[in-house]
Scaffold this motif. Sequence first.
Motif, PDB file in Angstrom:
ATOM      1  N   ARG A 148     -33.231  -4.859 -32.538  1.00  0.00           N
ATOM      2  CA  ARG A 148     -32.501  -5.813 -31.693  1.00  0.00           C
ATOM      3  C   ARG A 148     -32.672  -5.453 -30.217  1.00  0.00           C
ATOM      4  O   ARG A 148     -32.895  -6.329 -29.365  1.00  0.00           O
ATOM      5  N   ARG A 149     -32.582  -4.165 -29.898  1.00  0.00           N
ATOM      6  CA  ARG A 149     -32.760  -3.752 -28.504  1.00  0.00           C
ATOM      7  C   ARG A 149     -34.187  -3.997 -28.041  1.00  0.00           C
ATOM      8  O   ARG A 149     -34.418  -4.430 -26.900  1.00  0.00           O
ATOM      9  N   TRP A 150     -35.157  -3.743 -28.908  1.00  0.00           N
ATOM     10  CA  TRP A 150     -36.556  -3.970 -28.532  1.00  0.00           C
ATOM     11  C   TRP A 150     -36.833  -5.463 -28.336  1.00  0.00           C
ATOM     12  O   TRP A 150     -37.640  -5.843 -27.495  1.00  0.00           O
ATOM     13  N   ARG A 151     -36.167  -6.292 -29.118  1.00  0.00           N
ATOM     14  CA  ARG A 151     -36.343  -7.741 -28.943  1.00  0.00           C
ATOM     15  C   ARG A 151     -35.807  -8.198 -27.594  1.00  0.00           C
ATOM     16  O   ARG A 151     -36.407  -9.061 -26.932  1.00  0.00           O
ATOM     17  N   GLU A 152     -34.706  -7.605 -27.166  1.00  0.00           N
ATOM     18  CA  GLU A 152     -34.124  -7.965 -25.881  1.00  0.00           C
ATOM     19  C   GLU A 152     -34.873  -7.332 -24.708  1.00  0.00           C
ATOM     20  O   GLU A 152     -34.811  -7.831 -23.582  1.00  0.00           O
ATOM     21  N   ASP A 153     -35.552  -6.225 -24.966  1.00  0.00           N
ATOM     22  CA  ASP A 153     -36.298  -5.522 -23.920  1.00  0.00           C
ATOM     23  C   ASP A 153     -37.707  -5.238 -24.447  1.00  0.00           C
ATOM     24  O   ASP A 153     -38.043  -4.107 -24.780  1.00  0.00           O
ATOM     25  N   PRO A 154     -38.558  -6.272 -24.534  1.00  0.00           N
ATOM     26  CA  PRO A 154     -39.859  -6.116 -25.175  1.00  0.00           C
ATOM     27  C   PRO A 154     -40.819  -5.266 -24.341  1.00  0.00           C
ATOM     28  O   PRO A 154     -40.547  -4.918 -23.194  1.00  0.00           O
ATOM     29  N   VAL A 155     -41.946  -4.938 -24.964  1.00  0.00           N
ATOM     30  CA  VAL A 155     -42.980  -4.174 -24.271  1.00  0.00           C
ATOM     31  C   VAL A 155     -43.424  -4.967 -23.039  1.00  0.00           C
ATOM     32  O   VAL A 155     -43.743  -6.152 -23.145  1.00  0.00           O
ATOM     33  N   PRO A 156     -43.409  -4.356 -21.875  1.00  0.00           N
ATOM     34  CA  PRO A 156     -43.769  -5.099 -20.655  1.00  0.00           C
ATOM     35  C   PRO A 156     -45.244  -5.475 -20.641  1.00  0.00           C
ATOM     36  O   PRO A 156     -46.083  -4.802 -21.252  1.00  0.00           O
ATOM     37  N   GLU A 157     -45.530  -6.538 -19.951  1.00  0.00           N
ATOM     38  CA  GLU A 157     -46.909  -6.991 -19.761  1.00  0.00           C
ATOM     39  C   GLU A 157     -47.198  -7.066 -18.267  1.00  0.00           C
ATOM     40  O   GLU A 157     -46.280  -7.216 -17.446  1.00  0.00           O
ATOM     41  N   PRO A 158     -48.472  -6.963 -17.880  1.00  0.00           N
ATOM     42  CA  PRO A 158     -48.801  -7.001 -16.442  1.00  0.00           C
ATOM     43  C   PRO A 158     -48.352  -8.308 -15.813  1.00  0.00           C
ATOM     44  O   PRO A 158     -48.625  -9.383 -16.351  1.00  0.00           O
ATOM     45  N   PRO A 159     -47.619  -8.254 -14.721  1.00  0.00           N
ATOM     46  CA  PRO A 159     -47.260  -9.492 -14.018  1.00  0.00           C
ATOM     47  C   PRO A 159     -48.508 -10.156 -13.433  1.00  0.00           C
ATOM     48  O   PRO A 159     -49.516  -9.497 -13.165  1.00  0.00           O
ATOM     49  N   ALA A 160     -48.412 -11.470 -13.250  1.00  0.00           N
ATOM     50  CA  ALA A 160     -49.579 -12.240 -12.816  1.00  0.00           C
ATOM     51  C   ALA A 160     -50.123 -11.773 -11.468  1.00  0.00           C
ATOM     52  O   ALA A 160     -51.321 -11.875 -11.197  1.00  0.00           O
ATOM     53  N   TRP A 161     -49.259 -11.236 -10.623  1.00  0.00           N
ATOM     54  CA  TRP A 161     -49.683 -10.876  -9.270  1.00  0.00           C
ATOM     55  C   TRP A 161     -50.210  -9.454  -9.156  1.00  0.00           C
ATOM     56  O   TRP A 161     -50.610  -9.018  -8.080  1.00  0.00           O
ATOM     57  N   ARG A 162     -50.242  -8.708 -10.288  1.00  0.00           N
ATOM     58  CA  ARG A 162     -50.733  -7.339 -10.249  1.00  0.00           C
ATOM     59  C   ARG A 162     -52.115  -7.246 -10.885  1.00  0.00           C
ATOM     60  O   ARG A 162     -52.456  -7.994 -11.806  1.00  0.00           O
ATOM     61  N   ASP A 163     -52.898  -6.283 -10.414  1.00  0.00           N
ATOM     62  CA  ASP A 163     -54.172  -5.985 -11.052  1.00  0.00           C
ATOM     63  C   ASP A 163     -53.883  -5.391 -12.436  1.00  0.00           C
ATOM     64  O   ASP A 163     -53.219  -4.352 -12.535  1.00  0.00           O
ATOM     65  N   PRO A 164     -54.345  -6.037 -13.529  1.00  0.00           N
ATOM     66  CA  PRO A 164     -53.985  -5.564 -14.876  1.00  0.00           C
ATOM     67  C   PRO A 164     -54.388  -4.121 -15.145  1.00  0.00           C
ATOM     68  O   PRO A 164     -53.623  -3.362 -15.757  1.00  0.00           O
ATOM     69  N   ASP A 165     -55.575  -3.719 -14.688  1.00  0.00           N
ATOM     70  CA  ASP A 165     -56.033  -2.358 -14.965  1.00  0.00           C
ATOM     71  C   ASP A 165     -55.167  -1.329 -14.252  1.00  0.00           C
ATOM     72  O   ASP A 165     -54.811  -0.296 -14.832  1.00  0.00           O
TER      73      ASP A 165
END
Length: 334
Positions: A148-165
């Motif tokens: 339940r906590r992981w669903r509310e705070d999922p694994v982060p993903e790179p924001p659109a404005w950041r260089d993914p690498d």
Amino acid sequence: MTGSTPPPWVDDLFPFPTPPALRTLIDMAWQAAYAFYRENDSYDPALLISHHDFMFDLATVPRPPEGCTADPDLTGHGEPPVPHFATPEFVSFGSLGDGGDVGWLVPAPELRRGDHPVALAGGHEHGVTLIGADTRTGLEFMLSWALRRWREDPVPEPPAWRDPDVWLAQNRWRIDAHARKRRLADRLAAELGVHPDPDGVFPGSRWKGTAVWADTAFDIVFDVPEGWRHETGADGIGVLAPADAYADRRPVVAERPRLEPELIAAAAWLDAGCPATALLGLKDTFVNGPGCYFADLKPLWARAYRDLGRPAYADRLELMAPYYRDSCDCPTPH
């Protein structure tokens, strides 16, 4: 020890044999700790104590096997703590890291039952929240809580404005840590044969966001042997004892009880051979009164346990004493 055989651990962690479901979790932690030991000739305490920190840290761990180099923190372990505001019938097996604990409700250890109901003790107020009928269902609830906590705070993903690498390089540790914990959760669920559900609840508890709250309309019920009796109490656990250990009436303890009358009543019940009634009154006085009452309650409280054949619980009162040494602001001295 040779090869890859994990070290044996001595089952002396609790006042009773460790239930099989918790043994499964501890065995998994030992396997990781032993793998580290084989590579480093020493144990990493975190692999034993905090290996499942997405649910809880272990309250106590087995001593390392003889002949093994060990960190000083692992050279011994003591009695499981009695969390603040809890009573000795709550036997902790894990710390939640916020003052709260998860543990068993064991109102009558002399029954020598192989498993026990599991509950949360908040550490900030009296009472317990039931989360499982036994260790297996309690761990299933703890896994559900993690999901339940992981669903509310999922694994982060790179924001659109950041260089993914660049972002991934900076946050790889968070992603890897979450993946490791998820693998542990999946493995534990598989080994226990449980099916955690982030929306699942157990009778006696309810969700408020990602927090667990007690269902105040629910009374915890224990399996009562023939010739025994269970009386509910202010601590949420009450007293389970032979019927002949009770008086013909139960104690009535006020919201802010006066200490002296409660001590006189408890002593009278003990002298009359009714330690279960005395224990119920003493525990209710502890819950409903100020913390400064504890030192005065403790001698009779310990006697009630001993008269019921529960000397280990009399000893557990000593673990509680440091919590209740605050200055007294009662209008009359005691």
